[in-house]
Design an enzyme around this catalytic site. Sequence first.
Site, PDB file in Angstrom:
ATOM      1  N   GLY A 127       0.837  -1.208   0.000  1.00 20.60           N
ATOM      2  CA  GLY A 127       0.000   0.000   0.000  1.00 20.60           C
ATOM      3  C   GLY A 127       0.864   1.247   0.000  1.00 20.60           C
ATOM      4  O   GLY A 127       0.645   2.188  -0.772  1.00 20.60           O
ATOM      5  N   ASP A 159       8.761   5.668   8.931  1.00 24.14           N
ATOM      6  CA  ASP A 159       8.012   5.095  10.041  1.00 24.14           C
ATOM      7  C   ASP A 159       6.834   6.022  10.244  1.00 24.14           C
ATOM      8  O   ASP A 159       6.976   7.243  10.230  1.00 24.14           O
ATOM      9  CB  ASP A 159       8.845   4.988  11.315  1.00 24.14           C
ATOM     10  CG  ASP A 159       8.168   4.060  12.305  1.00 24.14           C
ATOM     11  OD1 ASP A 159       7.892   2.907  11.949  1.00 24.14           O
ATOM     12  OD2 ASP A 159       7.881   4.490  13.441  1.00 24.14           O
ATOM     13  N   ARG A 205       2.458  11.058   4.575  1.00 28.94           N
ATOM     14  CA  ARG A 205       3.527  10.447   3.784  1.00 28.94           C
ATOM     15  C   ARG A 205       3.822  11.285   2.545  1.00 28.94           C
ATOM     16  O   ARG A 205       4.968  11.457   2.153  1.00 28.94           O
ATOM     17  CB  ARG A 205       3.162   9.017   3.388  1.00 28.94           C
ATOM     18  CG  ARG A 205       4.366   8.187   2.990  1.00 28.94           C
ATOM     19  CD  ARG A 205       4.107   6.682   2.963  1.00 28.94           C
ATOM     20  NE  ARG A 205       2.728   6.338   3.180  1.00 28.94           N
ATOM     21  CZ  ARG A 205       2.217   6.013   4.362  1.00 28.94           C
ATOM     22  NH1 ARG A 205       2.970   5.931   5.417  1.00 28.94           N
ATOM     23  NH2 ARG A 205       0.932   5.769   4.490  1.00 28.94           N
TER      24      ARG A 205
HETATM   25  P1  IMP Z   1       5.130   1.312   9.829  1.00 29.05           P
HETATM   26  O1  IMP Z   1       4.985   0.450   8.642  1.00 29.05           O
HETATM   27  O2  IMP Z   1       5.998   0.765  10.901  1.00 29.05           O
HETATM   28  O3  IMP Z   1       5.465   2.720   9.460  1.00 29.05           O
HETATM   29  O4  IMP Z   1       3.709   1.329  10.509  1.00 29.05           O
HETATM   30  C1  IMP Z   1       2.790   2.229  10.114  1.00 29.05           C
HETATM   31  C2  IMP Z   1       1.431   1.800  10.587  1.00 29.05           C
HETATM   32  O5  IMP Z   1       0.722   3.006  10.884  1.00 29.05           O
HETATM   33  C3  IMP Z   1       0.650   1.119   9.492  1.00 29.05           C
HETATM   34  O6  IMP Z   1       0.761  -0.261   9.549  1.00 29.05           O
HETATM   35  C4  IMP Z   1      -0.758   1.606   9.775  1.00 29.05           C
HETATM   36  O7  IMP Z   1      -1.275   0.871  10.838  1.00 29.05           O
HETATM   37  C5  IMP Z   1      -0.532   3.006  10.285  1.00 29.05           C
HETATM   38  N1  IMP Z   1      -0.545   3.973   9.176  1.00 29.05           N
HETATM   39  C6  IMP Z   1       0.506   4.690   8.716  1.00 29.05           C
HETATM   40  N2  IMP Z   1       0.158   5.458   7.669  1.00 29.05           N
HETATM   41  C7  IMP Z   1      -1.143   5.204   7.456  1.00 29.05           C
HETATM   42  C8  IMP Z   1      -2.070   5.680   6.469  1.00 29.05           C
HETATM   43  O8  IMP Z   1      -1.775   6.477   5.575  1.00 29.05           O
HETATM   44  N3  IMP Z   1      -3.298   5.186   6.567  1.00 29.05           N
HETATM   45  C9  IMP Z   1      -3.680   4.299   7.505  1.00 29.05           C
HETATM   46  N4  IMP Z   1      -2.869   3.807   8.426  1.00 29.05           N
HETATM   47  C10 IMP Z   1      -1.594   4.258   8.413  1.00 29.05           C
END
Ligand code: IMP
Length: 207
Positions: free
Chosen positions: A12, A78, A190
Amino acid sequence: MKTIVFATGNSGKMREIREILDGLPCRVLSMKEAGITADPEENGTTFSENAMIKARAAAAAVPGTKLDPENTIILADDSGLEIDALGKEPGVCSARYMGRDTSYHIKNAELIRRLKGVPPEKRTARFVCEIAAVLPDGETFTVRGTIEGKIGYEERGENGFGYDPIFYLPDLSRTTAELPMDEKNKISHRGKALRAAREELQRRGLL
Ligand code: IMP
């Protein structure tokens, strides 16, 4: 030609990133496409620490691949959701909240349940994204992007991923899961962080 490797396994995110970095004079690869396997423990206490842990781990793996280290830029992000009424939870634990394998339908329902009785003006929340970069000369930087919203009362929308269906944007009267990807990218945490990273790379003459 420069190569940007974005250190994520999340498809995604990768779709959003490709759209935002489209048109730059470089190729954009996922970790998998770059032949990098790095899965460091994200034990930082802030988004920027965790982004840097991921970027450094991926950068350390470049010599074992076909990539040219002199022309490879590693980016990692992150990100997560901070809900003010829950002391900024799930925060850096957004992906791990209630267990990595728990569906977001269940996670979202639980967050809505925990906010039961919290009035609209106190349901404020934000998505935060920190992007860390490791450059060919070993230099690093981080940039940050945020988007403010409110936690809704039910899931709405089919686009996006994760917490998008409960992240409501009062100005647009829609959740981020109800926005087409290009609209979300224009205003998302992002999107903002990626554009800031792109500008910083251009400012340093790397793109
Ligand atoms: P990362 O992959 O460790 O950065 O974890 C980010 C987590 O934050 C994701 O797995 C989602 O649960 C949440 N998250 C981050 N960005 C988004 C977004 O744009 N939409 C929805 N959830 C998000």
